[in-house]
Motif scaffolding. Sequence first.
Motif, short mmCIF file in Angstrom:
data_model
loop_
_atom_site.label_atom_id
_atom_site.label_comp_id
_atom_site.label_asym_id
_atom_site.label_seq_id
_atom_site.Cartn_x
_atom_site.Cartn_y
_atom_site.Cartn_z
N GLY A 161 0.83 -1.20 0.00
CA GLY A 161 0.00 0.00 0.00
C GLY A 161 0.86 1.25 0.00
N GLU A 162 0.33 2.33 -0.59
CA GLU A 162 1.02 3.61 -0.59
C GLU A 162 0.72 4.30 0.73
N VAL A 163 1.76 4.56 1.49
CA VAL A 163 1.54 5.18 2.79
C VAL A 163 2.39 6.44 2.92
N ASP A 164 1.99 7.28 3.84
CA ASP A 164 2.71 8.52 4.08
C ASP A 164 4.16 8.24 4.47
N GLU A 165 5.04 9.08 3.99
CA GLU A 165 6.48 8.95 4.27
C GLU A 165 6.77 8.81 5.76
N LYS A 166 6.02 9.54 6.57
CA LYS A 166 6.32 9.58 8.01
C LYS A 166 5.53 8.55 8.81
N ALA A 167 4.68 7.77 8.14
CA ALA A 167 3.84 6.82 8.87
C ALA A 167 4.69 5.79 9.61
N LEU A 168 4.33 5.52 10.84
CA LEU A 168 5.06 4.53 11.64
C LEU A 168 4.44 3.15 11.48
N VAL A 169 3.13 3.15 11.17
CA VAL A 169 2.40 1.90 11.07
C VAL A 169 1.57 1.98 9.79
N PRO A 220 -1.42 2.02 7.58
CA PRO A 220 -2.84 2.18 7.92
C PRO A 220 -3.70 1.07 7.32
N PHE A 221 -3.16 0.31 6.39
CA PHE A 221 -3.96 -0.75 5.73
C PHE A 221 -3.81 -2.10 6.42
N CYS A 222 -2.59 -2.45 6.78
CA CYS A 222 -2.38 -3.79 7.33
C CYS A 222 -1.74 -3.79 8.71
N GLY A 223 -1.34 -2.60 9.21
CA GLY A 223 -0.81 -2.53 10.56
C GLY A 223 0.65 -2.92 10.70
N THR A 224 1.32 -3.15 9.58
CA THR A 224 2.75 -3.51 9.65
C THR A 224 3.56 -2.34 10.21
N LEU A 225 4.50 -2.65 11.08
CA LEU A 225 5.38 -1.61 11.59
C LEU A 225 6.31 -1.21 10.46
N LEU A 226 6.34 0.06 10.15
CA LEU A 226 7.18 0.53 9.04
C LEU A 226 8.49 1.04 9.61
N GLN A 227 9.50 0.31 9.35
CA GLN A 227 10.79 0.66 9.92
C GLN A 227 11.65 1.31 8.86
N ASN A 228 12.56 2.10 9.32
CA ASN A 228 13.31 2.93 8.38
C ASN A 228 14.66 2.37 7.96
N PHE A 281 18.64 1.51 14.39
CA PHE A 281 18.02 2.17 13.25
C PHE A 281 16.51 2.16 13.26
N SER A 282 15.95 1.04 13.72
CA SER A 282 14.51 0.88 13.52
C SER A 282 13.75 0.90 14.83
N ARG A 283 14.23 1.63 15.79
CA ARG A 283 13.59 1.56 17.09
C ARG A 283 12.30 2.34 17.14
N MET A 284 11.27 1.68 17.64
CA MET A 284 9.97 2.30 17.77
C MET A 284 9.37 1.83 19.08
N ASN A 285 8.72 2.74 19.75
CA ASN A 285 8.09 2.35 21.01
C ASN A 285 6.59 2.17 20.84
N GLU A 317 5.69 5.52 18.79
CA GLU A 317 6.60 6.66 18.82
C GLU A 317 7.92 6.20 18.26
N LYS A 318 8.38 6.93 17.27
CA LYS A 318 9.67 6.55 16.70
C LYS A 318 10.79 7.24 17.48
N LEU A 319 11.80 6.49 17.80
CA LEU A 319 12.92 7.09 18.51
C LEU A 319 13.86 7.72 17.49
N SER A 320 14.75 8.54 17.96
CA SER A 320 15.71 9.15 17.06
C SER A 320 16.52 8.02 16.42
N PRO A 321 17.11 8.26 15.23
CA PRO A 321 17.81 7.18 14.52
C PRO A 321 18.81 6.44 15.40
#
Length: 173
Positions: free
Chosen positions: A9-17, A19-27, A52-56, A163-167
């Motif tokens: 799915g096309e999701v916003d650049e800043k999306a953390l999750v 919105p279609f399938c709930g996958t954690l989007l890691q950077n 790199f991919s830390r998210m809370n 919440e995405k943590l700093s890189p």
Amino acid sequence: MKTCPNCKGEVDEKALVCPFCGTLLQNHMEITRSLSDTDFEEVIARFGTAHFSRMNLILQVRGASKTYVFDAETITELILGRLDPDTGESPEVDLQDCGAVEKGVSRRHAAVVKRDNSLHLVDRGSPNGTYLNGQRLIANQPRVLRDGDEVRLGHLVLVVSFEKLSPLGIDRL
Ligand SMILES: [Zn+2]
């Protein structure tokens, strides 16, 4: 825009999750691509890849000043419930101090589990039920958890956020 690696799915650049399938989007992948090979190796050498991919995952109890924070990457299963007076055991999310007994929260009421790199909410057969955005869950049937979701255990409400943590994750350590 970026593409969700799971559902494409096309999701916003800043999306953390997603919105279609709930996958954690890691950077991780994006960082790999945006840096030259040399830069990337240097960064790995200095800090390792784990940061790199830390998210809370943040669970905030509505009406109480209680917040639970978990590193999403390390979650396999988090039990939501309250202290078991018989065994003295506390679940990972112990809602004892948030009026859990009066609000009908079971000792092992529900769980957050990771599957296919998404976090899901599962009701563990609680008598008073687990609700996701107002919908009652069928026991033991996982449902994807998304940023902004409202989880209700009996009469106790938890607000979910990511919440995405700093890189490098350093400013929070
Ligand atoms: Zn997706």
